[in-house]
Design a protein around this motif. Structure first.
Motif, short mmCIF file in Angstrom:
data_model
loop_
_atom_site.label_atom_id
_atom_site.label_comp_id
_atom_site.label_asym_id
_atom_site.label_seq_id
_atom_site.Cartn_x
_atom_site.Cartn_y
_atom_site.Cartn_z
N THR A 177 -48.42 20.90 94.17
CA THR A 177 -48.54 21.86 95.27
C THR A 177 -47.96 23.24 94.51
N ALA A 178 -47.78 23.32 93.80
CA ALA A 178 -46.47 24.27 92.31
C ALA A 178 -48.18 24.77 91.66
N LEU A 179 -49.03 23.42 91.59
CA LEU A 179 -50.09 24.22 90.69
C LEU A 179 -51.39 23.86 91.18
N VAL B 232 -55.99 14.97 89.67
CA VAL B 232 -56.26 15.51 90.60
C VAL B 232 -57.31 16.77 90.44
N THR B 233 -57.92 17.31 91.43
CA THR B 233 -58.58 18.19 91.90
C THR B 233 -57.88 20.04 91.66
N ARG C 245 -53.28 23.21 80.49
CA ARG C 245 -53.89 23.94 81.01
C ARG C 245 -52.90 24.62 81.90
N GLU C 246 -51.44 24.52 81.87
CA GLU C 246 -50.51 24.63 82.44
C GLU C 246 -49.41 23.90 82.78
N ARG C 247 -48.51 23.75 82.97
CA ARG C 247 -47.02 23.20 82.75
C ARG C 247 -46.41 24.58 84.05
N ARG C 248 -44.78 22.97 84.36
CA ARG C 248 -43.80 23.84 85.34
C ARG C 248 -43.09 23.25 84.52
N THR C 249 -41.66 23.69 85.47
CA THR C 249 -40.47 22.80 85.03
C THR C 249 -39.13 23.32 86.45
N LEU D 272 -49.95 20.35 83.39
CA LEU D 272 -51.85 19.77 83.84
C LEU D 272 -52.72 20.00 82.58
N TYR D 273 -53.35 18.20 82.46
CA TYR D 273 -54.35 18.63 81.37
C TYR D 273 -55.51 18.24 81.90
#
Length: 262
Positions: A7-9, A31-32, A75-79, A91-92
């Motif tokens: 959800t966050a990404l 995921v999409t 592509r993106e990352r969250r911690t 997210l790759y």
């Protein structure tokens, strides 16, 4: 937590396949997103152990690894921290080729790998070895302590040469028929030849592939540094027997140890 990360990404899980990492430490799912298909990987650790080298590895690989090393783009990352645990979501881009093994690093049947695949692997290992880094995958202090203990022989533990290594090059981290090198958590400085030696060790139950690894990576393995790297890998894998891992490899590892030291 994986659903929260999606959800966050702004990603939506698809399908039912779940890829669990070692002892449930990670969970990955396809995921999409609005722009592309992807792969969302979630890492979990107790909050006081979240962060550090393993968490920064993929991000540093994205920044430093050259194009000759085929790997999924991050592509993106969250911690974040919640309920006493730290989480890292990555997210790759989705990789369509399948991993050579699915549930374990040990090879149990010969894969069908053509010369182009082996050429790409050799090129990738040579390229990784040249990347400057202050990250450490294997420490001299560990070798000084562990090699005499687990090899059971007097040995000079001083590493003859150091290079950068992927650090976890096994069959579940490689794809075919197109080569992709996955899982960049632990890369860093290691004894020269370490990656090739690790892949060779995880092939020992399949003699045809063991011989193929030695043939295709002979410029790495059939050197004094390469033989020392094999002893390092044998040390590490014999130590994993203490926690009940890689038990099937004990006998072939000891045979290989005897062959090298003879």
């Amino acid at each position: 937590m994986h659903a929260a990360a999606a959800t966050a990404l702004n990603a939506t899980p698809v399908g039912t396949r779940e890829a669990w990492g070692w002892r449930g430490r990670t969970l990955g799912r396809a995921v999409t997103t609005a722009s592309r298909e992807g792969w969302l990987r979630l890492v979990s650790a107790p909050a006081d152990k979240a962060g550090g080298k393993l968490w920064e590895g993929p991000q540093e690989a994205e920044r430093l690894m050259p194009p000759a090393v085929p790997r999924p783009s991050l592509r993106e990352r969250r911690t974040w921290t919640e309920g006493g645990h730290g989480y890292l979501a990555e997210l790759y881009d989705k990789i369509t080729a399948a991993t050579i093994t699915t549930h374990e690093p040990i090879l149990r049947e010969a894969p069908d790998l053509d010369d182009a695949w082996w050429d790409d692997l050799s090129t990738a290992l040579d390229a990784i070895a040249t990347v400057p880094s202050d990250r450490v995958a294997v420490r001299q202090e560990y070798l000084d302590r562990a090699m005499p203990q687990y090899l059971g022989i007097p040995i000079d533990t001083k590493v003859p040469a150091w290079t950068t290594a992927h650090g976890d090059l096994h069959w579940a981290n490689l794809t075919s028929p197109t080569l992709t090198v996955l899982d960049w958590e632990g890369w860093g400085i290691a004894p020269a030849g370490y990656d090739a030696a690790l892949l060779h060790a995880y092939s020992l139950l399949v003699p045809d592939t063991t011989a193929q690894v030695r043939h295709q990576l002979t410029h790495i393995l059939d050197t004094p540094a390469g033989r020392f790297a094999e002893l390092v890998v044998i040390t590490e894998l014999l130590q994993t027997l203490d926690r009940g891992d890689n038990l099937d490899l004990e006998e072939p590892l000891r045979r290989r140890l005897s062959a090298i030291t003879r």
